[in-house]
Design a protein around this motif. Structure first.
Motif, PDB file in Angstrom:
ATOM      1  N   SER A 102       3.667  -0.373  -6.653  1.00  0.00           N
ATOM      2  CA  SER A 102       3.131  -0.760  -7.967  1.00  0.00           C
ATOM      3  C   SER A 102       2.755   0.472  -8.775  1.00  0.00           C
ATOM      4  O   SER A 102       2.972   0.529  -9.995  1.00  0.00           O
ATOM      5  CB  SER A 102       1.893  -1.642  -7.802  1.00  0.00           C
ATOM      6  OG  SER A 102       2.221  -2.825  -7.131  1.00  0.00           O
ATOM      7  N   THR A 103       2.200   1.449  -8.096  1.00  0.00           N
ATOM      8  CA  THR A 103       1.825   2.692  -8.776  1.00  0.00           C
ATOM      9  C   THR A 103       3.060   3.346  -9.388  1.00  0.00           C
ATOM     10  O   THR A 103       3.027   3.800 -10.536  1.00  0.00           O
ATOM     11  CB  THR A 103       1.147   3.644  -7.774  1.00  0.00           C
ATOM     12  OG1 THR A 103       0.055   2.962  -7.166  1.00  0.00           O
ATOM     13  CG2 THR A 103       0.642   4.899  -8.472  1.00  0.00           C
ATOM     14  N   GLY A 117       0.804  -1.214   0.000  1.00  0.00           N
ATOM     15  CA  GLY A 117       0.000   0.000   0.000  1.00  0.00           C
ATOM     16  C   GLY A 117       0.834   1.259   0.000  1.00  0.00           C
ATOM     17  O   GLY A 117       0.305   2.369   0.002  1.00  0.00           O
TER      18      GLY A 117
HETATM   19  N1  ADP Z   1      -6.285   2.405  -9.851  1.00  0.00           N
HETATM   20  C1  ADP Z   1      -6.405   2.749  -8.558  1.00  0.00           C
HETATM   21  N2  ADP Z   1      -7.484   3.464  -8.120  1.00  0.00           N
HETATM   22  C2  ADP Z   1      -7.605   3.808  -6.837  1.00  0.00           C
HETATM   23  N3  ADP Z   1      -6.712   3.516  -5.882  1.00  0.00           N
HETATM   24  C3  ADP Z   1      -5.622   2.826  -6.226  1.00  0.00           C
HETATM   25  C4  ADP Z   1      -5.411   2.404  -7.583  1.00  0.00           C
HETATM   26  N4  ADP Z   1      -4.235   1.740  -7.627  1.00  0.00           N
HETATM   27  C5  ADP Z   1      -3.750   1.740  -6.384  1.00  0.00           C
HETATM   28  N5  ADP Z   1      -4.564   2.401  -5.528  1.00  0.00           N
HETATM   29  C6  ADP Z   1      -4.321   2.612  -4.099  1.00  0.00           C
HETATM   30  O1  ADP Z   1      -3.068   3.197  -3.973  1.00  0.00           O
HETATM   31  C7  ADP Z   1      -2.387   2.697  -2.845  1.00  0.00           C
HETATM   32  C8  ADP Z   1      -1.033   2.177  -3.268  1.00  0.00           C
HETATM   33  O2  ADP Z   1      -1.207   1.050  -4.072  1.00  0.00           O
HETATM   34  P1  ADP Z   1      -0.005   0.255  -4.737  1.00  0.00           P
HETATM   35  O3  ADP Z   1       0.762   1.173  -5.608  1.00  0.00           O
HETATM   36  O4  ADP Z   1      -0.578  -0.947  -5.367  1.00  0.00           O
HETATM   37  O5  ADP Z   1       0.860  -0.138  -3.465  1.00  0.00           O
HETATM   38  P2  ADP Z   1       1.901  -1.295  -3.288  1.00  0.00           P
HETATM   39  O6  ADP Z   1       2.235  -1.848  -4.634  1.00  0.00           O
HETATM   40  O7  ADP Z   1       3.061  -0.633  -2.616  1.00  0.00           O
HETATM   41  O8  ADP Z   1       1.273  -2.304  -2.403  1.00  0.00           O
HETATM   42  C9  ADP Z   1      -3.280   1.642  -2.237  1.00  0.00           C
HETATM   43  O9  ADP Z   1      -3.931   2.207  -1.149  1.00  0.00           O
HETATM   44  C10 ADP Z   1      -4.249   1.319  -3.328  1.00  0.00           C
HETATM   45  O10 ADP Z   1      -5.490   0.978  -2.786  1.00  0.00           O
END
Ligand code: ADP
Ligand code: MG
Lengths: 254, 243
Positions: free
Chosen positions: A53-54, A49
């Motif tokens: 990934s973002t 979180g």
């Molecule tokens: N497409 C999206 N729309 C809304 N929220 C998102 C989306 N992608 C990720 N999030 C939110 O952004 C935060 C970071 O997600 P992410 O980048 O997947 O983290 P990690 O890969 O470090 O676990 C999380 O709280 C997730 O719920």
């Protein structure tokens, strides 16, 4: 790829400057900066979180950034608008996902061959020969005609790596590629990635495999809540973390 | 052939069951023409409606709001109005507007039936495709995009093939419906199976017999469609996806 002369100035091939990204009211990336030199492997670690990934998706343009700059080679990713420019970027950057995301209606070989044929417009013979080579490289010779549904998770992930490599990218992104695998198959995949890094493939790896990160990374970034809390060589970051948050995280996962 | 004709002639003489299509060559050729027209009409509409339906489903996912609205409007219009009214609209309202070529209308009743039924079935097919497209995991599209596929390639090479597999059962129903709906073309005098049969029974006064023949004919056509679709579904089945 990394055959620049010793005297050549080291220019980062990936450079991220103060990137911000929100989903609705939630600010997921809050000013991330990071640089990766050609031929280096960088690991990004941090609690789930935290936006890892973002961050990767911002590098290959799957997610547009709100603010800040993302450079990959000659591409200014934050400025790309036209589909054609985006496609040019993606020819240079490949990504491997946690859930493999192979195309279930195509065999292992077809999964690898599709993009070089359709996107790079290479000849079928050439692509097929290389696809066989790549399958051999990820130690899956003989699985050419298996569908993803007939392969184990570790095998699927290695096909996904071969599929990404078939594009001959300058940069590879790995998003927790072993997180969905059981311990044995995990190792097969890590061996494949280590080999790539040793060959000088520029890589950004989001991972929970601390031992692996320590072993292969040139640099490690610890992220939490959308910021980079601490960065350094594996020896620095794992050996003597400076920040309390880093220490707490490492204590928890090691 | 002659034996069969003789047998049905004998059947008529002994029992009064009058199946002229088996021994009267004129009736037989009319019936076969009707059968062929129904098959032709179904085949045209089937192919065109699948293409148009897939295209419409694609438009429904467009980035441009106006395009999305237009595609949705088309689907809603054709799903929510009576098919017979649609057919009459094309044939009687639009038909006369077309220029004539050498005194002949540019499009005959068959042509209008193809257009009308294609649009109707395309609207249904679009809805089915759309559901199928929504069933394709977002991650699959991301994977294709990150490999540098263009928007059209993502659709053609990944989304459509996967959606197609998900939609097979619903699509089979839709095709069966299409065949049944071709009987509406009767209303604008397309020489299809029902129309030709009606001509035969009004001359021969063998309504019950022809009704049985009609029902059996449609059961046969629909049966074949079901078989073909089942075969196709089995062919397209891939390990570990869907079902
Ligand atoms: N497409 C999206 N729309 C809304 N929220 C998102 C989306 N992608 C990720 N999030 C939110 O952004 C935060 C970071 O997600 P992410 O980048 O997947 O983290 P990690 O890969 O470090 O676990 C999380 O709280 C997730 O719920
Ligand atoms: Mg993640």
């Amino acid at each position: 790829m990394s055959d620049a002369g010793l005297d050549a100035p080291i220019v980062p091939i990936v450079r991220i400057v103060d990137v911000h990204k929100s989903f609705g009211a939630v600010e997921v990336l809050r000013g991330i900066s990071l640089a990766v030199n050609r031929g280096e492997a960088v690991c990004v670690i941090g609690p789930s979180g935290s936006g890892k990934s973002t961050l990767l998706r911002c590098i290959n343009g799957l997610i547009p950034v709100d603010r800040g700059e993302v450079f990959v080679g000659a591409h200014a990713v934050h400025k790309l608008r036209a589909d054609q420019e985006m496609i040019a970027l993606r020819k240079d950057v490949s990504i491997v996902f946690q859930q493999y995301n192979l195309f279930p209606h195509k065999t292992a070989l077809e999964n690898i061959m599709m993009a070089p044929i359709q996107v790079l417009k290479q000849s079928k013979e050439e692509v097929e020969a290389r696809a066989h080579e790549l399958l051999k490289k990820v130690r899956l010779a003989g699985k050419e005609n298996s569908y993803p549904g007939e392969l184990s998770g570790g095998q699927q992930q290695r096909v996904a790596i071969a599929r990404a490599l078939a594009m001959r990218p300058s940069v590879m992104l790995f998003d927790e590629v072993t997180a969905a695998l059981d311990p044995e198959t995990r190792k097969e995949v890590l061996v494949t990635i280590r080999q790539l890094v040793e060959e000088g493939m520029t890589s950004i790896l989001v991972t929970h495999e601390m031992a692996f990160a320590r072993e292969i990374a040139h640099n490690v970034y610890f992220t939490d809540h959308g910021v980079i809390v601490e960065e350094g060589t594996p020896a620095q970051l794992f050996g003597s973390p400076q920040k309390e948050r880093t220490r707490a995280f490492l204590e928890q996962v090691l | 052939m002659d034996d069969i004709a003789a047998w049905f002639r004998w059947l008529h003489q002994t029992s009064g069951i009058k199946l002229t299509i088996f021994y009267d060559s004129y009736d037989r050729s009319r019936f076969l023409e009707g059968f062929a027209t129904t098959l032709k009409l179904s085949a045209y509409c089937l192919i065109l409606s699948l293409l148009l339906g897939a295209f419409t489903a694609w438009l429904c996912g467009s980035k441009i709001a106006a395009v999305r609205r237009a595609a949705n409007g088309f689907v809603q219009l054709f799903r929510n109005t009576p098919p017979l009214v649609q057919l009459y609209f094309f044939y009687f309202a639009l038909g006369p507007l077309l220029p004539k070529v050498g005194g002949m209308p540019l499009l005959g009743s068959l042509g209008w039936a193809v257009i009308s039924l294609t649009l109707l079935e395309a609207a249904f097919a679009a809805e089915i495709f759309r559901a199928g497209i929504e069933a394709v995991p977002r991650a699959m599209i991301e994977a294709a995009e990150s490999l540098g596929y263009s928007r059209a390639q993502v659709f053609r090479l990944v989304v459509l093939p996967l959606a197609l597999r998900v939609t097979m059962p619903a699509m089979t129903n839709n095709l069966v419906n299409l065949v049944k709906t071709t009987t509406l073309a009767y209303a604008i005098a397309v020489p299809e199976l029902l129309y030709m049969s009606a001509q035969i029974w009004s001359e021969q006064v063998n309504v019950p017999e022809m009704m049985v023949v009609l029902l059996i004919s449609y059961v046969a056509i629909v049966g074949i469609i079901n078989q073909v679709m089942q075969w196709l579904e089995a062919r397209l089945r891939v390990p570990g996806f869907g079902q």
